[in-house]
Scaffold this motif. Structure first.
Motif, mmCIF file in Angstrom:
data_model
loop_
_atom_site.group_PDB
_atom_site.id
_atom_site.type_symbol
_atom_site.label_atom_id
_atom_site.label_comp_id
_atom_site.label_asym_id
_atom_site.label_seq_id
_atom_site.Cartn_x
_atom_site.Cartn_y
_atom_site.Cartn_z
ATOM 1 N N VAL A 1 1.093 -5.951 2.338
ATOM 2 C CA VAL A 1 0.921 -5.111 1.672
ATOM 3 C C VAL A 1 1.949 -3.680 1.872
ATOM 4 N N ARG A 2 1.931 -2.948 0.104
ATOM 5 C CA ARG A 2 3.719 -2.793 -0.125
ATOM 6 C C ARG A 2 2.520 -1.322 -0.735
ATOM 7 N N ILE A 3 3.922 -0.433 -0.886
ATOM 8 C CA ILE A 3 3.888 0.702 -1.698
ATOM 9 C C ILE A 3 4.554 0.756 -2.138
ATOM 10 N N ILE B 1 -0.904 1.144 -3.501
ATOM 11 C CA ILE B 1 -0.855 0.305 -3.447
ATOM 12 C C ILE B 1 -0.800 -0.892 -3.865
ATOM 13 N N GLY C 1 -1.161 5.457 -1.717
ATOM 14 C CA GLY C 1 -0.724 5.366 -0.390
ATOM 15 C C GLY C 1 0.452 6.232 -0.449
ATOM 16 N N THR D 1 -5.791 -3.763 5.758
ATOM 17 C CA THR D 1 -5.379 -3.463 6.694
ATOM 18 C C THR D 1 -6.297 -2.637 7.641
ATOM 19 N N ILE E 1 -0.052 2.880 7.240
ATOM 20 C CA ILE E 1 -0.466 3.451 5.746
ATOM 21 C C ILE E 1 -1.604 3.958 5.815
#
Length: 508
Positions: free
Chosen positions: A245-247, A252, A290, A223, A297
C-alpha cells in the motif's frame, strides 16, 4: 452451501434476497451464471431449487467467463458510476492471504466464537467466514432479528458468548450505547472512519480493538491498526504482510497478491485496475486519499463523489441515475447532509410517491433519508452540484413541508418514540422523508417493542412507513387500549437467554 460450491469448483456470487429485482437482473446479465441457487421458487434448466429436495441441472461455464483468471475464488458486487453494478473477481491467492492475516491480527483460535454479522451480499462476509475456518473457530450465524436492532444485538452477543465481532463504527457506537453493552475479546472496526471518542469507548469493552481498511477490489482488507486508546487520531495503520500500500500524490494505491483480477466482463483498461504483467504486480486505485505519518497511514476521504454511510460505500451518481429513470422525475441531486443521504428532486409527482417507488429499485443502504422537491437543481458553472445551496434548499423546503403537514392523531407516547428518529409531521408523513433511515427504523421498532411488547414486523412497516400505518400495526398487536405496558425482560446468564417475542426468520 458456500463450502459446497467451492468444493465443486464453482465461483460464488452471493446476492441479497432484498435487492431490487432490476438490480438482480442486471447482475445476472453481467455474470451469466451457470447455476442459480435460490429460495424463491424460480424455474429454469440451470436453477437449483431449495425446497423439499434438490435439483441438479448444471451447465458448464464458458471458457472465457473469468477472462483468463487462473484462480477465481468469488465475485463481489459493488455499485457502478453508470448505475449498473460492478462485479469484482477476487482470487484465491488474495483470499488465502487475507484470511490467514486476519486470523493472526484478530488472534483467532479454536476457543474463539465469531459472529457472522455481515450480509453475504457484501465483501466483509468473507473476512468473517474464511478466517474462522482457517483458525478452527466457531462461526455463529444469527437466525432471527437480533442482527438488525442494537439492543437485541447486544443481548445476542452476550447470550451466544461471542468473543469476536466486527462491524462499521455506526453499528458499534449504537451497540456500545445500549444499557448493558457486551464485553468481548475482540472488536473490529471497518467500513467507516473510526473516530477517537468511539475508539476509546470501544477499547473499554474489549481486550483488543483493530481498525481495518480495504476495498472489495483488494479482497476486503489491506491495512490494519491495533488501537490502544491513546491515539489523538486513529489511523488505518500498516499494510497486511504481503500487501503493498502506497500514497502517491495523496492517493492510496494497493498492489500485489490481494488485488482482484478485475471487473467481470470488463478489460482493465479504463477502470481503476492496472493489469498484472510478468514484470509488475496488479495495482488498484480505490479513489481514497491518505497521508503517511510516522509509518502509519491515515484516511483522508474520497477523491471522487463516493461516500461512506453506515459502513456502505455509495455512489451518489449511481443513485441519481436510478432516480432519474422514475416516471415524472425531471432532475435530481443526491448528496450528504447531516450525515445522511439527501435528495433534491424536480418532479410533478408527490415526494411520498417517488420515495416509495425509489425503494423498489434501490437497495436499502442507498435510500435517501431526506428529500425536498424544488423547482431547479442548483449547479455551479462547471455543471457540478452547488452543495452549499443544495443544503440551504433542503432545509428550507423540508421546513415548509413540515409546517403544512399538520399533526398526527396520537397516541403521544408513540409520537414521542417517532420524534427520536424523524420529524413528527402528520399521519401521512413518510418516515424516510422525515429524516429517518433504515437503521433508525430498526431502532424505532425496537423502542415500540420495549414500550408496549408489540413486535412490529420490519417488512410490514417498510411497506408503508408512515406514522398512521405504524399506529395501526401497533394497535393491531396491542388491542384497542394502545397503551404502553411493561415488556417481559430477557433473562441472561452464562448458559442461556430467553428472548420473548423473537421469531425465527432467515435473513437471506
Amino acid at each position: 452451501m458456500l463450502l459446497a460450491l467451492w468444493a465443486n469448483g464453482m465461483v460464488p456470487l452471493l446476492v441479497d434476497r432484498a435487492s431490487p429485482t432490476a438490480r438482480v437482473d442486471a447482475v445476472r446479465r453481467l455474470a451469466d451464471p451457470s447455476t442459480v441457487v435460490t429460495f424463491e421458487g424460480e424455474t429454469g434448466t440451470n436453477h437449483e431449487i431449495l425446497d423439499d429436495h434438490w435439483t441438479s441441472e448444471y451447465r458448464a461455464a464458458a471458457v472465457d467467463t473469468f477472462d483468463g483468471c487462473p484462480d477465481p475464488a468469488y465475485v463481489s458486487m459493488t455499485s457502478g458510476s453508470t448505475g449498473d453494478p460492478l462485479l469484482a473477481l477476487c482470487r484465491w491467492r488474495g483470499l488465502d492471504l487475507v484470511a490467514r492475516e486476519w486470523a493472526r491480527v484478530a488472534e483467532l483460535g479454536p476457543a474463539s466464537r465469531v459472529l457472522q454479522f455481515a450480509s453475504p451480499a457484501y465483501d466483509a462476509f468473507y473476512t468473517e467466514v474464511v478466517p474462522a475456518i482457517v483458525a478452527g473457530s466457531t462461526l455463529v450465524c444469527p437466525d432471527d432479528d437480533s442482527w438488525a436492532v442494537p439492543s437485541r444485538l447486544a443481548t445476542a452477543l452476550r447470550a451466544r458468548r461471542i468473543t469476536h465481532f466486527t462491524a462499521p463504527p455506526s453499528v458499534l457506537s449504537r451497540v456500545l450505547a445500549t444499557p448493558v453493552p457486551p464485553r468481548l475479546e475482540f472488536l473490529g472496526s471497518a467500513g467507516e472512519k473510526l473516530e477517537t471518542t468511539l475508539a476509546r469507548t470501544a477499547r473499554r469493552h474489549c481486550s483488543r480493538l483493530v481498525n481495518a481498511y480495504g476495498p472489495a477490489e483488494a479482497t476486503v482488507c489491506a491495512t490494519v491498526h491495533v488501537v490502544d486508546g491513546s491515539e489523538d487520531e486513529v489511523p488505518i495503520g500498516r499494510p497486511l504482510e504481503g500487501v503493498d500500500v502506497r500514497i502517491k500524490d495523496g492517493e492510496i494505491t494497493i498492489a500485489g497478491t490481494t488485488v482482484a483480477w478485475g471487473y467481470l466482463g470488463q478489460p482493465a483498461a479504463g477502470t481503476r485496475f492496472e493489469a498484472e504483467t510478468p514484470t509488475s504486480p496488479a495495482v488498484f486505485r480505490p479513489g481514497d486519499l491518505g497521508e503517511l505519518r510516522d509509518g502509519l497511514i491515515y484516511f483522508r476521504g474520497r477523491r471522487d463523489r463516493q461516500v461512506k454511510i453506515r459502513g456502505h460505500r455509495l455512489d451518489p451518481s449511481a443513485i441519481e441515475w436510478h432516480l432519474r429513470r422514475i416516471a415524472g422525475v425531471t432532475d435530481c441531486a443526491v448528496f450528504v447532509h447531516g450525515g445522511d443521504l439527501a435528495c433534491l428532486m424536480v418532479s410533478d409527482r408527490p415526494l411520498s410517491t417517488v420515495s416509495q417507488e425509489s425503494r423498489t429499485i434501490l437497495p436499502a443502504a442507498e435510500w435517501p433519508a431526506r428529500w425536498a422537491r424544488v423547482d431547479a437543481i442548483p449547479y455551479l458553472r462547471s455543471d457540478k452540484l452547488d452543495v452549499a445551496r443544495a443544503q440551504v434548499l433542503l432545509d428550507r423546503f423540508e421546513t415548509r413541508d413540515a409546517q403544512s403537514a399538520g399533526t398526527a392523531d396520537g397516541p403521544r407516547w408513540l409520537a414521542e418514540l417517532w420524534e427520536r428518529h424523524a420529524s413528527f409531521t402528520g399521519d401521512d408523513a413518510d418516515f424516510f422523508l422525515s429524516g429517518g433511515d433504515s437503521l433508525s427504523a430498526m431502532e424505532l421498532l425496537d423502542a415500540v417493542y420495549e414500550s408496549c411488547g408489540v413486535d412490529v414486523d420490519v417488512a410490514d412497516f417498510l411497506a408503508e412507513p408512515t406514522f398512521g400505518h405504524l399506529r395501526q400495526l401497533v394497535s393491531r398487536g396491542a388491542g384497542p387500549g394502545l397503551s404502553p405496558v411493561p415488556r417481559p425482560q430477557a433473562v441472561v446468564d452464562d448458559e442461556s437467554v430467553e428472548l420473548p417475542g423473537l421469531r425465527e426468520r432467515q435473513q437471506f
